[in-house]
Design a protein around this motif. Structure first.
Motif, PDB file in Angstrom:
ATOM      1  N   THR A   1       0.832  -1.205   0.000  1.00  0.00           N
ATOM      2  CA  THR A   1       0.000   0.000   0.000  1.00  0.00           C
ATOM      3  C   THR A   1       0.864   1.252   0.000  1.00  0.00           C
TER       4      THR A   1
ATOM      5  N   PHE B   1       0.978  12.595   3.261  1.00  0.00           N
ATOM      6  CA  PHE B   1       1.135  11.199   2.845  1.00  0.00           C
ATOM      7  C   PHE B   1       0.812  10.263   4.007  1.00  0.00           C
TER       8      PHE B   1
ATOM      9  N   PHE C   1       0.442   3.819  -3.061  1.00  0.00           N
ATOM     10  CA  PHE C   1       0.025   5.200  -2.825  1.00  0.00           C
ATOM     11  C   PHE C   1       1.048   6.189  -3.375  1.00  0.00           C
TER      12      PHE C   1
ATOM     13  N   GLU D   1       0.310   6.144  -7.162  1.00  0.00           N
ATOM     14  CA  GLU D   1      -1.001   6.618  -7.598  1.00  0.00           C
ATOM     15  C   GLU D   1      -1.269   8.065  -7.219  1.00  0.00           C
ATOM     16  N   PHE D   2      -0.858   8.443  -6.013  1.00  0.00           N
ATOM     17  CA  PHE D   2      -1.197   9.776  -5.511  1.00  0.00           C
ATOM     18  C   PHE D   2       0.014  10.693  -5.360  1.00  0.00           C
TER      19      PHE D   2
ATOM     20  N   ALA E   1      -2.964  10.173   4.667  1.00  0.00           N
ATOM     21  CA  ALA E   1      -3.651   9.420   3.621  1.00  0.00           C
ATOM     22  C   ALA E   1      -3.518   7.917   3.847  1.00  0.00           C
ATOM     23  N   LEU E   2      -2.323   7.460   4.177  1.00  0.00           N
ATOM     24  CA  LEU E   2      -2.113   6.033   4.432  1.00  0.00           C
ATOM     25  C   LEU E   2      -2.891   5.564   5.659  1.00  0.00           C
TER      26      LEU E   2
ATOM     27  N   HIS F   1      -6.585   5.372   5.069  1.00  0.00           N
ATOM     28  CA  HIS F   1      -6.926   4.207   4.238  1.00  0.00           C
ATOM     29  C   HIS F   1      -7.035   2.943   5.089  1.00  0.00           C
TER      30      HIS F   1
END
Length: 286
Positions: A63, A79, A67, A70-71, A82-83, A86
């Protein structure tokens, strides 16, 4: 005899991540060390070996890399949030996720060339629960030295005290700092730059009668300059420099030649926080 499972968690430690942005001829390099830790409804795997709620640590590692592709990465604080969001949002058995990131600095020496010359590391810890999120930032490996304007005297003496009082000494330290934000509404890059500059400027500008005094000045300067920060924690090792006795060689030593000792060393630690800082010590999202 009965036993109870206490607090627990698991994750993938130290995922080394390097990302190169190639959108132009002038590449951008990001070098990170990312660790994840998940906790929640995980009793079954401990008590019976039932792994139905255990997201593999290998999946957590994947992941991180996915990430990044992708992002993108951007600010390490963003960052991390976001992780962590998720992991909590996609796994109902996970109630809390913590992502710890170390960012390593590289000096640009060309459009696509870099040199690693500094041991300084920027850090961020992003924590997300079902109720909110918070960020703590930090740095370590920032080495500072004042060659004058430092004294140390007036301390108590007992039968084991041999240290001489001094009104002139070198003051040097490796700064390890952590700070917590009182909000997530932060422009992370400029905030980090302002915090780092505040730590340095306070060290430089403080006429120090003790490293403790300097520590407080550094923390207070951060709170003064960066209103989003609620608390600063500092650990400052005193990197001792001892004047070398050159009299056996018929020489004087007017505060010029020193021996730099690496250990043992004094370790000064302290916290500076706002009077209105939240009692919990964390910044929660609305």
């Amino acid at each position: 005899m009965k036993f109870t499972l206490g607090s627990n968690g698991y994750g993938k430690a130290e995922c080394r991540l390097v990302r190169v942005e190639r959108d132009s001829a002038r590449h951008v390099l990001t070098d990170l060390n990312v660790s994840t830790r998940l906790s929640g409804d995980l009793a079954a795997t401990h008590l019976t070996g039932d792994n139905s709620g255990v997201l593999p640590t290998d999946s957590q590692k994947n992941t991180v890399y996915a990430f990044a592709r992708e992002f993108g990465i951007g600010a390490i604080e963003t960052f991390g949030i976001a992780l962590a969001s998720h992991f909590v949002g996609e796994n109902e058995q996970i109630h809390r996720a913590r992502v710890t990131i170390d960012a390593y600095s590289w000096d640009r020496v060309g459009d696509h060339s870099f040199a690693k010359t500094s041991g300084e590391v920027r850090t961020a810890v992003a924590t997300v629960t079902e109720d909110g999120a918070w960020i703590t930032g930090g740095l370590r490996g920032l080495t500072l030295m004042n060659t004058t304007d430092s004294e140390f005297h007036g301390f108590p003496r007992d039968r084991f005290t041999t240290l001489r009082e001094t009104s002139e000494r070198i003051l040097a330290t490796d700064v390890a700092a952590r700070w917590r934000f009182g909000t997530l509404d932060v422009d992370w890059g400029p905030a980090y730059a302002a915090i780092r500059e505040s730590l340095i400027s306070a060290f430089v500008e403080t006429y120090s009668l003790s490293l403790q005094q300097t520590l407080y000045a550094m923390g207070a300067r951060v709170l003064e300059k960066v209103p989003e920060v609620a608390e600063v924690r500092l650990a400052l090792p005193n990197k001792h420099h001892f004047l070398v006795d050159l009299t056996p060689f018929g020489m004087d030593n007017p505060d010029e030649v020193y021996f730099a000792a690496d250990r043992p060393y004094g370790l000064i630690e302290g916290t500076v926080l706002r009077d209105d800082a939240p009692a919990e010590g964390w910044a929660w999202s609305s």
